[in-house]
Scaffold this motif. Structure first.
Motif, mmCIF file in Angstrom:
data_model
loop_
_atom_site.group_PDB
_atom_site.id
_atom_site.type_symbol
_atom_site.label_atom_id
_atom_site.label_comp_id
_atom_site.label_asym_id
_atom_site.label_seq_id
_atom_site.Cartn_x
_atom_site.Cartn_y
_atom_site.Cartn_z
ATOM 1 N N THR A 83 58.219 62.555 10.084
ATOM 2 C CA THR A 83 57.884 61.444 9.206
ATOM 3 C C THR A 83 58.194 60.129 9.909
ATOM 4 O OG1 THR A 83 60.056 61.125 8.174
ATOM 5 C CG2 THR A 83 58.693 62.917 7.306
ATOM 6 N N ARG A 84 57.884 59.039 9.254
ATOM 7 C CA ARG A 84 58.197 57.731 9.833
ATOM 8 C C ARG A 84 59.703 57.489 9.904
ATOM 9 N NH1 ARG A 84 58.906 53.704 5.731
ATOM 10 N NH2 ARG A 84 58.573 54.505 3.617
ATOM 11 N N TRP A 85 60.489 58.282 9.132
ATOM 12 C CA TRP A 85 61.956 58.193 9.203
ATOM 13 C C TRP A 85 62.541 59.152 10.221
ATOM 14 C CZ3 TRP A 85 61.353 58.804 3.347
ATOM 15 C CH2 TRP A 85 61.150 57.544 2.754
ATOM 16 N N ARG A 89 66.230 62.962 9.096
ATOM 17 C CA ARG A 89 66.855 62.033 8.156
ATOM 18 C C ARG A 89 66.320 62.135 6.727
ATOM 19 N NH1 ARG A 89 65.462 56.844 9.844
ATOM 20 N NH2 ARG A 89 67.154 55.907 8.615
ATOM 21 N N PRO A 90 65.028 62.387 6.488
ATOM 22 C CA PRO A 90 64.557 62.433 5.097
ATOM 23 C C PRO A 90 65.248 63.483 4.233
ATOM 24 C CG PRO A 90 62.702 62.287 6.614
ATOM 25 C CD PRO A 90 63.914 62.531 7.444
ATOM 26 N N PHE A 214 72.110 58.536 6.283
ATOM 27 C CA PHE A 214 70.692 58.210 6.452
ATOM 28 C C PHE A 214 70.515 56.841 7.098
ATOM 29 C CE2 PHE A 214 66.859 56.113 4.909
ATOM 30 C CZ PHE A 214 65.879 57.038 5.234
ATOM 31 N N SER A 215 71.325 55.884 6.709
ATOM 32 C CA SER A 215 71.152 54.512 7.196
ATOM 33 C C SER A 215 71.656 54.312 8.619
ATOM 34 C CB SER A 215 71.868 53.530 6.260
ATOM 35 O OG SER A 215 73.271 53.759 6.276
ATOM 36 N N ARG A 218 70.190 57.896 14.086
ATOM 37 C CA ARG A 218 69.005 57.575 14.870
ATOM 38 C C ARG A 218 68.617 58.791 15.709
ATOM 39 N NH1 ARG A 218 69.186 54.368 11.656
ATOM 40 N NH2 ARG A 218 69.167 52.084 11.779
#
Length: 467
Positions: A83-85, A89-90, A214-215, A218
């Motif tokens: 995903t874009r995340w 992480r999602p 999540f934040s 990386r």
């Protein structure tokens, strides 16, 4: 879903304090559910729900084997995701809250059904659903370390911070739950109300910890294949000898560890005579992580992961014998050996996470495909088997000894069974794990060579003109 692949330049970037703290927070959130069940679910089933120790042992065996297959399912879901995340992480956002809510439900069985038969069914359903949800957040979490960095020293630091997150949560659980066990002994309704409030508060805290992970996380390691097919996933497992040997040795060590964890509360309450001593035992055994984890990068540089793993196993053998033969009338002797066992389990567990990440590189070196999800899933599968066998063996042992749930006093046979399940049973399985790991083939030099060859192969492919 877009198939975005990280740029290769980011693989050499050092991780910052926020990444390490966020990774520790993730395991703290996981253990608000995982350690809560590992330490307290058996005594909850026997003393509150009214399930016999033998029936609870069978439940643990069945559900935790189910959890292992749920890990494999989750590994395939992760390998197919991009995903874009990022790839991992999602799951912390979408699977984390259900885990925590199902943990509340798992400790609310009598409130759902009144009869013992129906309560047993409810226990199977709630614990089984918790295991499935936990796989969908823990497999991405465990896989994340291999995607954050390829630097061996930073992987060792991530593993150390992960263990620190585990330790903080486990010690907190001991301080919060142990007094409840002593206070509500003989009062299952009061203990039930107290656990409902406790697990609900943990759910709120856990969601905040997942958001922090999540934040800060990386995913920076380059991957040549973003969405991995089933054939590619399982193809990387074939011939991955380091992963197979790590899984087998870990299965033995974790069977030992979970046998001890399952009956530790009984050891404090029934053998030593005071459930509040569980707090002291937990601080001594789990608190060793705060000493071992910061030293692990130095230990690895000095003697390597394999020798360190075997050395900590030898320490565990000494501690297991000491726990079983310690006289109940002198608790400080038992506590000393629990502290020594804590050093052994802290070292082994920390090394396991770093070793598992190394096996991802081995699989990519052999096949050209990174499959963090299915690799970690197989490793986690063996951990769940260890939890299943260790918890079941411990439950069956105290059942054979004549343990009676809810009774204020236990027979000498039951007390001896608790002592043996705490020490001698772990000794047997630790010895098996040591014998297996003697033949582990992946050394630090081999690892460095593999990473260099994989990078050279990638650069050569990039230099070839496109057709």
């Amino acid at each position: 879903m877009s198939a975005t692949i990280a740029a290769p330049a980011t693989t050499a970037r050092k991780l910052g304090a926020a990444q390490f703290l966020g990774y520790a927070a993730g395991d703290a959130a996981n253990n608000l559910a995982f350690s809560m069940t590992s330490f307290f679910l058996l005594i909850y089933y026997t003393d509150v729900v009214g399930i016999s120790a033998a029936a609870a042992g069978t439940l643990f065996l069945v559900i935790r084997i189910w959890d292992g297959f749920a890990d494999v399912f989750a590994g395939r879901v992760v390998d197919r995701t991009m995903t874009r995340w990022g790839k991992f992480r999602p799951f912390f956002i979408f699977a984390g809250p259900p885990v925590l809510l199902l943990s509340v439900a798992t400790f609310t069985v009598p409130g759902l059904f009144d009869s013992h038969g129906a309560s047993l069914v409810a226990a199977y359903v709630t614990y089984g659903l918790l295991g499935l949800a936990y796989s969908l957040v823990n497999i991405p979490y465990g896989s994340l370390a291999a995607a954050m960095t390829q630097r061996p020293d930073e992987r060792a630091k991530l593993a150390s911070f992960r263990m620190i997150g585990t330790a903080v949560t486990t010690i907190m659980l001991a301080f919060v739950v142990s007094p409840q066990i002593q206070q509500y002994r003989g009062d299952p309704d009061g203990f039930q109300r107290s656990l409902l409030i406790t697990t609900a508060v943990f759910a709120v805290i856990g969601v905040a910890l997942y958001l922090f992970l999540f934040s800060t996380a990386r995913e920076s390691v380059q991957r040549d294949v973003a969405q991995v097919s089933a054939r590619q996933s399982f193809g990387t497992l074939r011939g991955n000898k380091p992963l197979i040997m790590l899984c087998l040795a870990s299965l033995a060590f974790l069977t030992a560890m979970f046998s001890l964890q399952t009956v530790q509360v009984y050891y404090a309450r029934d053998v030593l005579g005071d459930a509040k001593l569980l707090t002291a035992l937990t601080v001594l055994s789990v608190g060793a992580i705060f000493v071992v984890a910061p030293l692990m990068p130095r230990i690895v540089r000095a003697i390597g992961k394999k020798r360190a793993f075997l050395s900590f196993g030898a320490v565990g053998l000494l501690a297991g014998v000491g726990i079983s033969v310690s006289p109940p009338g002198t608790p400080w002797v038992s506590m000393t050996f629990f502290g020594i066992m804590g050093v052994a389990t802290a070292g082994i567990n920390t090394l396991m996470w770093a070793l598992e990440a190394d096996t991802v590189e081995y699989g990519e070196w052999r096949t050209g495909v990174r499959t963090e999800g299915i690799t970690y899933a197989l490793f986690s599968f063996t951990r769940k088997l260890g939890q299943a066998v260790g918890g079941a063996v411990a439950a069956f042992a105290i059942a054979l000894g004549g343990y009676v749930g809810g009774s204020a006093t236990q027979s000498q046979g039951a007390l001896d069974a608790i002592r043996y399940a705490s020490g001698f049973i772990p000794v047997v399985f630790i010895a098996i794990g040591i014998l297996i790991f003697f033949r582990y083939p992946l050394t630090e030099r081999t690892f460095a060579t593999m990473v260099a060859e994989t990078q050279a192969r990638r650069l050569a492919a990039a230099a070839r003109p496109e057709p």
